[in-house]
Design a protein around this motif. Sequence first.
Motif, PDB file in Angstrom:
ATOM      1  N   GLY A 350       0.955  -1.174   0.060  1.00 39.29           N
ATOM      2  CA  GLY A 350       0.043   0.010   0.090  1.00 39.29           C
ATOM      3  C   GLY A 350       0.880   1.487   0.000  1.00 39.29           C
ATOM      4  N   HIS A 351       2.311   1.056   0.083  1.00 40.78           N
ATOM      5  CA  HIS A 351       3.050   2.288   0.097  1.00 40.78           C
ATOM      6  C   HIS A 351       3.898   2.423  -1.209  1.00 40.78           C
ATOM      7  CE1 HIS A 351       2.982   3.039   4.447  1.00 40.78           C
ATOM      8  NE2 HIS A 351       2.966   1.524   4.506  1.00 40.78           N
ATOM      9  N   ILE A 352       3.998   3.609  -1.969  1.00 41.04           N
ATOM     10  CA  ILE A 352       4.611   3.971  -3.091  1.00 41.04           C
ATOM     11  C   ILE A 352       5.945   3.875  -2.562  1.00 41.04           C
ATOM     12  CG2 ILE A 352       5.205   5.537  -4.840  1.00 41.04           C
ATOM     13  CD1 ILE A 352       2.459   6.309  -5.277  1.00 41.04           C
ATOM     14  N   VAL A 353       6.898   2.957  -3.143  1.00 47.38           N
ATOM     15  CA  VAL A 353       8.261   2.997  -2.564  1.00 47.38           C
ATOM     16  C   VAL A 353       9.149   3.857  -3.616  1.00 47.38           C
ATOM     17  CG1 VAL A 353      10.247   1.215  -2.466  1.00 47.38           C
ATOM     18  CG2 VAL A 353       7.819   0.412  -1.764  1.00 47.38           C
ATOM     19  N   TYR A 354       8.690   3.655  -4.677  1.00 39.68           N
ATOM     20  CA  TYR A 354       9.503   4.709  -5.543  1.00 39.68           C
ATOM     21  C   TYR A 354       8.534   5.195  -6.775  1.00 39.68           C
ATOM     22  CZ  TYR A 354      12.856   6.256  -9.034  1.00 39.68           C
ATOM     23  OH  TYR A 354      13.660   7.027 -10.031  1.00 39.68           O
ATOM     24  N   GLN A 355       8.645   6.276  -7.240  1.00 42.33           N
ATOM     25  CA  GLN A 355       8.135   7.058  -8.317  1.00 42.33           C
ATOM     26  C   GLN A 355       9.010   7.848  -8.893  1.00 42.33           C
ATOM     27  OE1 GLN A 355       4.364   9.200  -8.018  1.00 42.33           O
ATOM     28  NE2 GLN A 355       4.413   9.451 -10.137  1.00 42.33           N
ATOM     29  N   GLU A 363      19.602   3.413  -8.560  1.00 41.60           N
ATOM     30  CA  GLU A 363      20.585   4.196  -7.869  1.00 41.60           C
ATOM     31  C   GLU A 363      19.938   4.500  -6.406  1.00 41.60           C
ATOM     32  OE1 GLU A 363      21.636   9.205  -7.621  1.00 41.60           O
ATOM     33  OE2 GLU A 363      20.647   8.256  -9.380  1.00 41.60           O
ATOM     34  N   PHE A 364      18.293   4.479  -6.410  1.00 47.89           N
ATOM     35  CA  PHE A 364      17.693   4.739  -5.177  1.00 47.89           C
ATOM     36  C   PHE A 364      17.946   3.506  -4.209  1.00 47.89           C
ATOM     37  CE2 PHE A 364      13.692   3.417  -2.850  1.00 47.89           C
ATOM     38  CZ  PHE A 364      13.731   4.331  -1.874  1.00 47.89           C
ATOM     39  N   HIS A 408       7.386   0.737   4.311  1.00 48.65           N
ATOM     40  CA  HIS A 408       7.053   1.851   4.859  1.00 48.65           C
ATOM     41  C   HIS A 408       8.560   2.635   5.245  1.00 48.65           C
ATOM     42  CE1 HIS A 408       5.475   5.006   7.672  1.00 48.65           C
ATOM     43  NE2 HIS A 408       6.386   4.622   8.466  1.00 48.65           N
ATOM     44  N   GLU A 409       9.391   1.956   5.312  1.00 43.52           N
ATOM     45  CA  GLU A 409      10.798   2.381   5.473  1.00 43.52           C
ATOM     46  C   GLU A 409      11.308   3.034   4.221  1.00 43.52           C
ATOM     47  OE1 GLU A 409      13.516   0.602   8.823  1.00 43.52           O
ATOM     48  OE2 GLU A 409      12.017  -0.891   8.194  1.00 43.52           O
ATOM     49  N   PHE A 410      11.143   2.082   3.209  1.00 42.77           N
ATOM     50  CA  PHE A 410      11.399   2.601   1.953  1.00 42.77           C
ATOM     51  C   PHE A 410      10.829   3.758   1.407  1.00 42.77           C
ATOM     52  CE2 PHE A 410      12.895  -1.942   0.797  1.00 42.77           C
ATOM     53  CZ  PHE A 410      14.197  -1.714   0.278  1.00 42.77           C
ATOM     54  N   ALA A 411       9.548   3.858   1.673  1.00 40.90           N
ATOM     55  CA  ALA A 411       8.584   4.967   1.284  1.00 40.90           C
ATOM     56  C   ALA A 411       9.173   6.265   2.019  1.00 40.90           C
ATOM     57  CB  ALA A 411       7.005   4.765   1.743  1.00 40.90           C
ATOM     58  N   SER A 416      13.255  11.409   1.030  1.00 37.85           N
ATOM     59  CA  SER A 416      14.424  12.514   1.215  1.00 37.85           C
ATOM     60  C   SER A 416      15.609  12.138   0.030  1.00 37.85           C
ATOM     61  CB  SER A 416      15.244  11.688   2.367  1.00 37.85           C
ATOM     62  OG  SER A 416      15.438  10.440   2.394  1.00 37.85           O
ATOM     63  N   PHE A 417      15.087  11.181  -0.805  1.00 37.62           N
ATOM     64  CA  PHE A 417      15.957  10.792  -2.189  1.00 37.62           C
ATOM     65  C   PHE A 417      15.860  12.087  -3.061  1.00 37.62           C
ATOM     66  CE2 PHE A 417      16.526   8.334  -6.210  1.00 37.62           C
ATOM     67  CZ  PHE A 417      18.104   8.437  -5.973  1.00 37.62           C
TER      68      PHE A 417
END
Length: 726
Positions: A350-355, A363-364, A408-411, A416-417
């Motif tokens: 349910g979290h967007i980890v990367y967009q 790289e992320f 959740h931690e990735f999101a 901050s990326f």
Amino acid sequence: MALKTSITSPSMWRTNGMEVDIHNLGLKEKKDLLERLVRVAEEDNEKFLYKLRDRVDRVGIELPTIEVRFEHLNVDAEAYVGSRALPTFWNFYVNLLEGFLNYLRILPNRKKHLPILRDVSGILKPCRMTLLLGPPSCGKTTLLLALAGKLDPDLKFSGNVTYNGHGMHEFIPQRTAAYISQNDCHIGEMTVRETLAFSAMCQGVGSRYEMLAELLRKEKEANIKPDPDIDIFMKAAATEGQEASVVTDYILKLLGLEVCADTMVGNEMVRGISGGQMKRVTTGEMLVGPSKALFMDEISNGLDSSTTYQIVNSLRHSVHILQGTALISLLQPAPETYDLFDDIILLSDGHIVYQGSRENVLEFFESMGFKCPERKGVADFLQEVTSKKDQKQYWLHKDEPYRFISAHEFAKAYKSFHVGQKMGDDLETPFDKSKSHPAALTTNKYGVGKRELLKACTSREILLMKRKSFVYIFKLSQLFITALITMTLFLRTELNHNTTTDGGIYMGALFFAVVMLMFNGLAELAMTIAKLPVFYKQRDLLFYPTWSYALPSWIIKIPITFLEVAVWVVLTYYVIGFDPNVGRFVKQYIVLLLINQMASALFRLMAALGRNMILAFTFGGFALLVLFALGGFVLARDDVAKWWLWGYYSSPMMYGMNAIAVNEFLGHQWSKLTANGNETIGVAILKSRGFFPYAYWYWIGVGALVGFVLILNFAVTVALNYLDRE
């Protein structure tokens, strides 16, 4: 230059430069046109789209674009778990009672709260292809539905979705964006071409007509002569009624469906196309429309990697050249397909980890301590790196202890990326509504006029009747055989008209005729239910209003009713020995005709209310039982309990039986006086069964049956309009 005409190439069309009427282009000419424009879809489609774009750019016309923003989206579901979730009778009634008490705030809600999307935000920009990745049950379909404006109302939704800065209430999202489901749902008796053509007729041409009119005006002012083939294609695609041929044929070629274009789609009972072709039909059904924003859910299921690559590559050309917006969900795409996308959205729990850009995604994750192996597909890596089971194998720092990092931690780290920071800055800057193209967002509820939609639905209903002609031939044969048996059972040489006992036999013959023609409408129940899934899908996509679907399914079948009733009445009336007066023959025909129409409407209503075969047959059987019990033959009016008299007077079968009995027993054959000489035999028979022995009751019965036919068909329309699929 008129929109309906175009200067064509003499070498291709052999018309010596004469004007060609777009509406009169034959199948061969259209096929030749597409062969010239897009001979091989993989090689020529990009060139063809660039020709379209160059023509528009030469006169400075701006194409409409759509930017989709979603901010702080939260979607939650509430459901029973464990044994309470089982579909038992006990649970049904307990859930019903508990829901009522919850509404009155007497009992607390005992449903379990299940989050699906958790505070997700992002931007889908025009001219960019975005790939939606994530493991199963991570919320991909829910996100696509939320962005397309098709989210289930039972889900709890919060947040904001905007198109070009406009809220969803300011336009019609179902007409502006196209949601392509991962579930294939089509009418099996229609061919692939017919399925796409019907979709094109319902969706219309959008703003193509207005844009082409402006294009032609500016070209005339600048004295620019367009490419003849491009001119013909654009005019045919922008003319209502022609989108069902030129654009349909173009999409068929693009999706590789030409080989099966005239093959039945098929279903459990009809042999049809393969699963992969079915998936492409589902995609093409929405691509034939004018939508500028595409939300595509698992369109690669059942397709090989080569076909998936071809379809995605064609979509990429369309999005980049014609400035569309696309969010496509794929499960484990091949590396070459993955490389076609510009942006990636990775969803997990349910979290967007990367967009963001595809180039920055590795790289992320490297900044988080995870590296994709050289021989590993990036898409597979992205779906596994958030999994508790597979994450450890990608840990980069072997000299440091590994710790599972949740979605959740990735999101949180993504924000901050540098890509996440830029996304946050873009979201803080509101979209300038003044830059939105007037034709970008659709405010009309339907793609074409209601008259055209009724015409399209009527044509489809006639086509389906032809394809299902066996059903109607079987029903007719069944009536014919039953009528022959009835003729021998109630043969006039064995029957008399002298006593009320003789009249009872004739009353039984009339009742049997009514029952047969009521049961003859039972086939409507199964045929209606078979089409309901497709109807619900197309209704929710705003292909057509409910009445334009319900009306043809009733009106078109009336001539068949005339024929079926004629077979019964012509065969049985004089052989059984009913009153020989021609007027009474016609009157019996009219009553039985209305009874058949009433029964068909009743069974259609049962199908619309039940929505599946088990419930509908249960409702239909119960309705027949009540009609028979209160129809005036099984129980005479005097035998019906007083508190059930309302049911007697509300039974359409009672009015039909009373009308057909009055028509027969007030005739010349039954005009002999009874033994006491007070009344005729016919009147005595009517009174013995509790029927009203007055001639005007025939017209009361006819009027009541007409009313029931209208009311029941209106109820069918209401049920189809307001009830959702199970």
